[in-house]
Each structure stands twice: as structure tokens, then as C-alpha cells.
Design a protein around this motif. Structure first.
Motif, PDB file in Angstrom:
ATOM      1  N   LEU A  28       0.925  -1.275  -0.177  1.00  0.00           N
ATOM      2  CA  LEU A  28       0.085   0.094   0.110  1.00  0.00           C
ATOM      3  C   LEU A  28       0.846   1.144   0.026  1.00  0.00           C
ATOM      4  N   LEU A  29       1.729   1.177   0.834  1.00  0.00           N
ATOM      5  CA  LEU A  29       2.857   2.319   0.957  1.00  0.00           C
ATOM      6  C   LEU A  29       3.741   2.601  -0.585  1.00  0.00           C
ATOM      7  N   VAL A  31       2.617   1.632  -3.463  1.00  0.00           N
ATOM      8  CA  VAL A  31       1.568   2.201  -4.298  1.00  0.00           C
ATOM      9  C   VAL A  31       1.369   3.595  -4.345  1.00  0.00           C
ATOM     10  N   THR A  32       0.939   3.904  -3.077  1.00  0.00           N
ATOM     11  CA  THR A  32       0.461   5.439  -2.793  1.00  0.00           C
ATOM     12  C   THR A  32       1.472   6.270  -2.664  1.00  0.00           C
ATOM     13  N   THR A  33       2.592   5.889  -2.036  1.00  0.00           N
ATOM     14  CA  THR A  33       3.651   7.082  -1.547  1.00  0.00           C
ATOM     15  C   THR A  33       4.999   6.960  -2.455  1.00  0.00           C
ATOM     16  N   PRO A  36       4.730   7.453  -6.436  1.00  0.00           N
ATOM     17  CA  PRO A  36       4.588   8.700  -6.888  1.00  0.00           C
ATOM     18  C   PRO A  36       5.503   9.711  -6.654  1.00  0.00           C
ATOM     19  N   ASP A  42       1.748   7.139 -10.459  1.00  0.00           N
ATOM     20  CA  ASP A  42       0.747   7.427  -9.444  1.00  0.00           C
ATOM     21  C   ASP A  42      -0.696   6.347 -10.028  1.00  0.00           C
ATOM     22  N   THR A  44      -3.093   5.244  -8.521  1.00  0.00           N
ATOM     23  CA  THR A  44      -4.172   5.302  -7.588  1.00  0.00           C
ATOM     24  C   THR A  44      -4.569   6.637  -7.625  1.00  0.00           C
ATOM     25  N   LEU A  46      -3.738   9.157  -5.636  1.00  0.00           N
ATOM     26  CA  LEU A  46      -3.460   9.681  -4.326  1.00  0.00           C
ATOM     27  C   LEU A  46      -2.352  10.343  -4.168  1.00  0.00           C
ATOM     28  N   GLY A  47      -1.384  10.172  -4.776  1.00  0.00           N
ATOM     29  CA  GLY A  47      -0.086  10.926  -5.038  1.00  0.00           C
ATOM     30  C   GLY A  47      -0.174  12.282  -5.145  1.00  0.00           C
ATOM     31  N   ARG A  49      -3.380  13.985  -5.091  1.00  0.00           N
ATOM     32  CA  ARG A  49      -3.980  14.571  -4.300  1.00  0.00           C
ATOM     33  C   ARG A  49      -3.248  14.866  -3.038  1.00  0.00           C
ATOM     34  N   MET A  50      -2.313  13.985  -2.589  1.00  0.00           N
ATOM     35  CA  MET A  50      -1.431  14.439  -1.243  1.00  0.00           C
ATOM     36  C   MET A  50      -0.336  15.377  -1.785  1.00  0.00           C
TER      37      MET A  50
END
Length: 200
Positions: A28-29, A31-33, A36, A42, A44, A46-47, A49-50
Motif C-alpha cells: 500500500l505504501l 503504490v500510494t507514496t 508517486p 501514480d 491510484t 492519491l500521490g 491528491r497528497m
């Protein structure tokens, strides 16, 4: 004698569950952090968006890539100069010319450069002494007699340097008048895209 408390060894099932949870959290980390931020991937969304998706662009900008303008809050230019505003090409061959003249008291004389529109040169001249009145000016190719454009006039000057870009095709240069009581020699140096330097 105190007894030592022993904890039961985790079962195989508990170890498998813990490993699976760790793998899930790590994935999860990743893919999302990590993807990106480090590689600009990216999947998902989320990268972005964050706000960490942009980190990869700043850190991984390849050589020769276009420069992203800074924001106004960073007190930096908001645009990158283009070739059209920073480079002036010339079809006239580059040359370096030197010339001098000697003026008797009360005498005036010129040195001119033939130039095409948009061509430029850098110049430096220096007088051996005395007080010279100077008029840097130009005449168009088809100018009438005594028709000229003045660029820089000084009542008293002994030296000058700078750059010049021809606003029109024609002859551009200097007229010096010796206002003193002794002869004065003027030495001129011109480097650039003049087609010739001459005394009229």
C-alpha cells in the motif's frame, strides 16, 4: 527464587498472518507514496491528491528538459527567455577593426561603420587628451544630405565604450570635434558585424 515468565512461541498461522499484513501495508505504501514521489508513477491518484507526485518531477528533472517557471512567491522570473529574445543571428561575418584619427584644435572628423538593420557591435574609443564634443549618429542608405539620426551626444568627453545595434541599414558612427587648443588623437576599436569601418 523468582520464576522467569516464558511467552509461547507464535504458531505458523500467526506468523503467516503477520507476514501477510506487513506485505499488504508495504504494498500500500509503495503504490500510494513511494512510486508517486520517487518515480512519478501514480496508479491510484492519491500521490497527486497528497501533493507528493510533484516531488518526482522536481527531483528527477532530466538534463535539457524544459524549466518549470517559479511561482511569484519565490521572487523568481515567471518565464524562461526564448531564443528570439536572447539570441540575435547575423549573416554578416564577425570582424574586429581598429582605426585612429588626429584632430587639430577646432577640427572635426568622423569614423563610420557600414551596417545592416539589426546587426550589432561593441566599441571602445579613447582620446589622447583635450576636450572633445561627440555625436554618435547614423544615416540611412538613401538619406538626403545632412539628414541623420543622433543616438548619443556629449559636449565634453574623452572616452566611451558600449554596444550598438543598427536600427536601420546605413552608416553608423561618431563625429568628434576638438574643442581644445592642442591636437588630439582618437583611437577606436570596434568588434561585431559591421561590413566595414571607414573614414568618410
Amino acid at each position: 527464587m523468582s520464576s522467569i515468565e516464558t511467552r509461547p512461541t507464535p504458531s505458523n498461522r500467526q506468523l503467516l498472518i503477520a507476514t501477510a499484513v506487513a506485505l499488504a501495508v508495504g504494498s500500500l505504501l509503495l503504490v500510494t507514496t513511494v512510486l508517486p514521489a520517487e518515480y512519478g508513477i501514480d496508479p491510484t491518484g492519491l500521490g497527486a491528491r497528497m501533493g507528493i507526485f510533484a516531488m518526482s518531477k522536481d527531483a528527477e528533472e532530466p538534463l535539457g528538459a524544459s524549466v518549470v517557471p517559479a511561482t511569484a512567491s519565490e521572487n523568481a522570473p515567471t518565464s524562461v527567455p526564448s531564443e528570439s529574445t536572447t539570441v540575435v543571428r547575423s549573416e554578416t561575418p564577425y570582424r574586429h577593426d581598429t582605426m585612429s584619427l588626429t584632430l587639430a584644435p577646432g577640427e572635426g572628423a568622423e569614423i563610420k561603420a557600414s551596417m545592416r538593420t539589426g546587426d550589432a557591435f561593441v566599441f571602445q574609443w579613447q582620446a589622447s587628451g583635450g576636450d572633445l564634443a561627440v555625436d554618435m549618429h547614423g544615416e540611412r542608405v538613401d538619406a538626403a544630405k545632412d539628414e541623420y539620426t543622433s543616438y548619443w551626444i556629449e559636449p565634453v568627453q574623452r572616452e566611451a565604450s558600449g554596444s550598438f545595434t543598427a536600427p536601420f541599414e546605413g552608416s553608423h558612427g561618431w563625429y568628434w570635434l576638438n574643442r581644445g587648443t592642442t591636437p588630439v588623437t582618437v583611437a577606436l576599436e570596434v568588434s561585431g558585424f559591421q561590413t566595414k569601418l571607414y573614414k568618410p
